[in-house]
Design an enzyme around this catalytic site. Structure first.
Site, PDB file in Angstrom:
ATOM      1  N   THR A  38       0.856  -1.203   0.000  1.00 37.68           N
ATOM      2  CA  THR A  38       0.000   0.000   0.000  1.00 37.68           C
ATOM      3  C   THR A  38       0.881   1.238   0.000  1.00 37.68           C
ATOM      4  O   THR A  38       1.762   1.374   0.841  1.00 37.68           O
ATOM      5  CB  THR A  38      -0.928  -0.043   1.236  1.00 37.68           C
ATOM      6  OG1 THR A  38      -1.876  -1.079   1.017  1.00 37.68           O
ATOM      7  CG2 THR A  38      -1.660   1.270   1.449  1.00 37.68           C
ATOM      8  N   HIS A  80      -7.335 -11.079  -1.719  1.00 32.89           N
ATOM      9  CA  HIS A  80      -6.711 -10.719  -0.437  1.00 32.89           C
ATOM     10  C   HIS A  80      -7.536 -11.337   0.689  1.00 32.89           C
ATOM     11  O   HIS A  80      -8.588 -10.823   1.056  1.00 32.89           O
ATOM     12  CB  HIS A  80      -6.687  -9.196  -0.319  1.00 32.89           C
ATOM     13  CG  HIS A  80      -5.824  -8.654   0.774  1.00 32.89           C
ATOM     14  ND1 HIS A  80      -5.446  -9.395   1.860  1.00 32.89           N
ATOM     15  CD2 HIS A  80      -5.253  -7.434   0.937  1.00 32.89           C
ATOM     16  CE1 HIS A  80      -4.684  -8.639   2.646  1.00 32.89           C
ATOM     17  NE2 HIS A  80      -4.556  -7.441   2.111  1.00 32.89           N
ATOM     18  N   ALA A 107      -6.152 -11.898   3.698  1.00 30.42           N
ATOM     19  CA  ALA A 107      -5.133 -11.786   4.751  1.00 30.42           C
ATOM     20  C   ALA A 107      -5.278 -10.501   5.572  1.00 30.42           C
ATOM     21  O   ALA A 107      -6.132  -9.656   5.308  1.00 30.42           O
ATOM     22  CB  ALA A 107      -3.756 -11.822   4.096  1.00 30.42           C
ATOM     23  N   TYR A 119      -8.422  -7.940   6.898  1.00 28.97           N
ATOM     24  CA  TYR A 119      -9.460  -7.309   6.087  1.00 28.97           C
ATOM     25  C   TYR A 119     -10.666  -8.273   5.984  1.00 28.97           C
ATOM     26  O   TYR A 119     -10.657  -9.341   6.606  1.00 28.97           O
ATOM     27  CB  TYR A 119      -8.873  -6.846   4.751  1.00 28.97           C
ATOM     28  CG  TYR A 119      -7.759  -5.861   5.039  1.00 28.97           C
ATOM     29  CD1 TYR A 119      -8.057  -4.611   5.608  1.00 28.97           C
ATOM     30  CD2 TYR A 119      -6.413  -6.192   4.870  1.00 28.97           C
ATOM     31  CE1 TYR A 119      -7.042  -3.725   5.967  1.00 28.97           C
ATOM     32  CE2 TYR A 119      -5.405  -5.305   5.229  1.00 28.97           C
ATOM     33  CZ  TYR A 119      -5.724  -4.073   5.778  1.00 28.97           C
ATOM     34  OH  TYR A 119      -4.739  -3.201   6.150  1.00 28.97           O
ATOM     35  N   GLY A 157       9.655 -10.895   5.804  1.00 31.03           N
ATOM     36  CA  GLY A 157      10.983 -10.762   6.376  1.00 31.03           C
ATOM     37  C   GLY A 157      12.065 -11.586   5.697  1.00 31.03           C
ATOM     38  O   GLY A 157      13.141 -11.770   6.261  1.00 31.03           O
ATOM     39  N   GLY A 175       8.624  -7.316   0.039  1.00 31.16           N
ATOM     40  CA  GLY A 175       7.948  -6.032   0.094  1.00 31.16           C
ATOM     41  C   GLY A 175       8.928  -4.885   0.134  1.00 31.16           C
ATOM     42  O   GLY A 175       9.332  -4.351  -0.910  1.00 31.16           O
TER      43      GLY A 175
HETATM   44  C1  PHB Z   1      -1.491  -1.111   5.161  1.00 33.55           C
HETATM   45  O1  PHB Z   1      -1.993  -0.152   4.556  1.00 33.55           O
HETATM   46  O2  PHB Z   1      -0.799  -0.949   6.157  1.00 33.55           O
HETATM   47  C2  PHB Z   1      -1.769  -2.468   4.695  1.00 33.55           C
HETATM   48  C3  PHB Z   1      -2.621  -2.666   3.635  1.00 33.55           C
HETATM   49  C4  PHB Z   1      -2.867  -3.953   3.193  1.00 33.55           C
HETATM   50  C5  PHB Z   1      -2.268  -5.007   3.837  1.00 33.55           C
HETATM   51  C6  PHB Z   1      -1.412  -4.823   4.882  1.00 33.55           C
HETATM   52  C7  PHB Z   1      -1.157  -3.536   5.312  1.00 33.55           C
HETATM   53  O3  PHB Z   1      -2.526  -6.251   3.446  1.00 33.55           O
END
Ligand code: PHB
Length: 363
Positions: free
Chosen positions: A25, A174, A176, A179, A292, A313
Site C-alpha cells: 500500500t 486478499h 489476509a 481485512y 521478512g 515487500g
Molecule cells: C497497510 O496499509 O498498512 C496495509 C494494507 C494492506 C495489507 C497490509 C497492510 O494487506
C-alpha cells in the site's frame, strides 16, 4: 536444486525468476481512486520481478479503508491501470491485481454516505483508522446481515471483470491481514451463528463464494489467494491457526489455483508458531512465501523446496532492480520510512538503480 534466479512456470506463465514483488500500500492514487502516471513508472521500474502483485485495490467504494488507495470498479480506474499493465508487459514482466475489501478496518469518513464499516461480527478492532483528517479510533463495526453477503460477492465478480479489462495477468484475492475475508476466516473476529460463522466450513464460506465468482471470470490458474494464519496486525487472532488454516489450505488445494501466498508469522514481531512446511504440504500447487525474507533466507527456501516463489515487500520498494542486486550480491538501498504512505514521486520512483559509481552504504 532450484534457484531463486531461474525461470518458473506459474501454470501457463513463464516467470523470469522466482522473486515476487509483494503487494504494498502506497496511498498515491488520485481523488477518483485511480492510479496516477507516477504509478506506471513505479511498477515498470520493478518489472524485473518474476511477478508483481499490485498494492491492495478495492473492489467497490464500500471496500475502502485508507486514503488515496486505488480501486478497480470504475472505467477511469481501469484506464489508469491499463497503462500500468502495458508498461510492465513492455518490459517482459507479469502483474496480478490484488482484490481488497477492508470491512471493519475502515472509518465512516472514508465510506459512501458516512456508512458504518461492516464486519462478520460487531467486534471493534483496537487502534486507529488512517483518515483524510489523520488518525481516528476505529468504530464499532456493523455485523453484516446474511442477505447482504451476495452483494459483496457480486462486487468481487465485477472487480475481477474490470481487472481483466485492464490487462492484468491474473488476480490475487486478499484473504489476509485482518481485512473482510480474513475477518470471516479467523474466530477472533467471527462470532456469527449463521452459515458464515462457527465451523471452519462456515468461516470459509465467504472466501469460497468469492473464489467461485472470480473463477467464473478468470481461469483458476490465474487466481491466487493470500492468507495470514497468525498475523496479529489489525487486532486479529485465531484459537488454532495450524488446524484451521490447515483446513482452509486443503480446501484451496482442490481448486487448481495459480498459487497460495502466505505471510508467514507476524508482520510486526516476525515471530512464528505455525509450521509452514506442514501447511505448504497441504497445498498441491505453487507456494509463495513472504514476511521478512532476505536474499540468503530466500535462496535457502527455494533450494530446500520450502517455497516455490518468495515475495519481497520493503526490499523491492527501495530497490527497483532487486533481482540483479540479490543475484550479484550488490549493496541495497534502504527504504525511507517517511515516504512509504502517501506523497509524490519522492520515495516512490526515485530510488536509484545500481550503477558502478553507486556509493555502497556501510553494512
Ligand atoms: C497497510 O496499509 O498498512 C496495509 C494494507 C494492506 C495489507 C497490509 C497492510 O494487506
Amino acid at each position: 536444486m532450484p534457484s531463486l534466479y531461474e525461470p518458473y512456470a506459474l501454470s501457463d506463465l513463464t516467470l523470469s525468476n522466482r522473486l515476487v514483488m509483494a503487494p504494498l500500500t502506497r496511498n498515491r492514487a488520485d481523488e477518483e481512486n485511480a492510479v496516477k502516471p507516477m504509478t506506471v513508472t513505479y511498477y515498470q521500474q520493478r518489472a524485473n520481478a518474476g511477478l508483481i502483485i499490485t498494492e491492495a485495490t478495492q473492489v467497490s467504494p464500500d471496500g475502502v479503508g485508507y486514503p488515496s488507495t486505488p480501486g478497480i470498479h470504475s472505467a477511469e480506474q481501469v484506464v489508469a491501470w491499463q497503462k500500468v499493465t502495458e508498461a510492465v508487459h513492455a518490459k517482459g514482466g507479469h502483474i496480478f491485481l490484488q482484490l481488497w475489501y477492508c470491512g471493519r478496518i475502515s472509518h465512516p469518513s472514508l465510506l459512501p454516505n458516512n456508512a458504518t464499516p461492516v464486519a462478520p461480527s460487531a467486534i471493534q478492532p483496537e487502534g486507529d483508522a488512517f483518515t483524510y483528517s489523520g488518525l481516528q479510533p476505529f468504530v464499532m463495526p456493523r455485523a453484516l446481515q446474511t442477505d447482504e453477503i451476495p452483494g459483496i460477492v457480486a462486487q468481487y465478480k465485477h472487480a475481477a471483470q474490470m481487472a481483466k479489462s485492464a490487462g492484468f495477468d491474473g488476480v490475487e484475492v486478499h484473504g489476509a491481514n485482518g481485512y473482510l475475508i480474513d475477518q470471516f476466516l479467523r474466530d477472533g473476529s467471527n462470532q456469527r451463528t449463521d452459515q458464515y460463522g462457527g465451523s471452519v466450513e462456515n468461516r470459509m464460506r465467504l472466501l469460497n463464494e468469492v473464489l467461485d465468482v472470480v473463477t467464473e471470470v478468470w481461469p483458476a490458474h490465474r487466481v491466487g489467494v493470500r492468507l495470514t494464519p497468525e498475523n496479529s496486525f489489525n487486532s486479529m487472532s485465531d484459537s488454532d491457526p495450524q488446524a484451521h488454516f490447515g483446513y482452509f489450505v486443503a480446501q484451496l488445494s482442490r481448486r487448481g489455483l495459480a498459487y497460495l501466498h502466505v505471510l508467514e508469522g507476524d508482520m510486526m514481531s516476525k515471530t512464528r508458531q505455525v509450521d509452514y512446511r506442514a501447511l505448504r504440504n497441504q497445498f498441491a500447487g505453487t507456494y509463495m512465501a513472504n514476511n521478512g525474507y532476505d536474499r540468503e533466507r530466500a535462496e535457502t527456501a527455494i533450494a530446500n523446496g520450502d517455497a516455490d516463489l518468495v515475495a519481497f515487500g520493503v526490499p523491492f520498494l527501495a530497490n527497483p532492480d532487486l533481482v540483479r542486486r540479490y543475484r550479484d550480491h550488490l549493496p541495497l538501498n534502504e527504504a525511507d520510512q517517511n515516504t512509504l504512505y502517501g506523497g509524490d514521486e519522492h520515495g516512490y520512483t526515485d530510488y536509484p538503480f545500481y550503477t558502478e559509481s553507486t556509493v555502497a552504504e556501510p553494512g
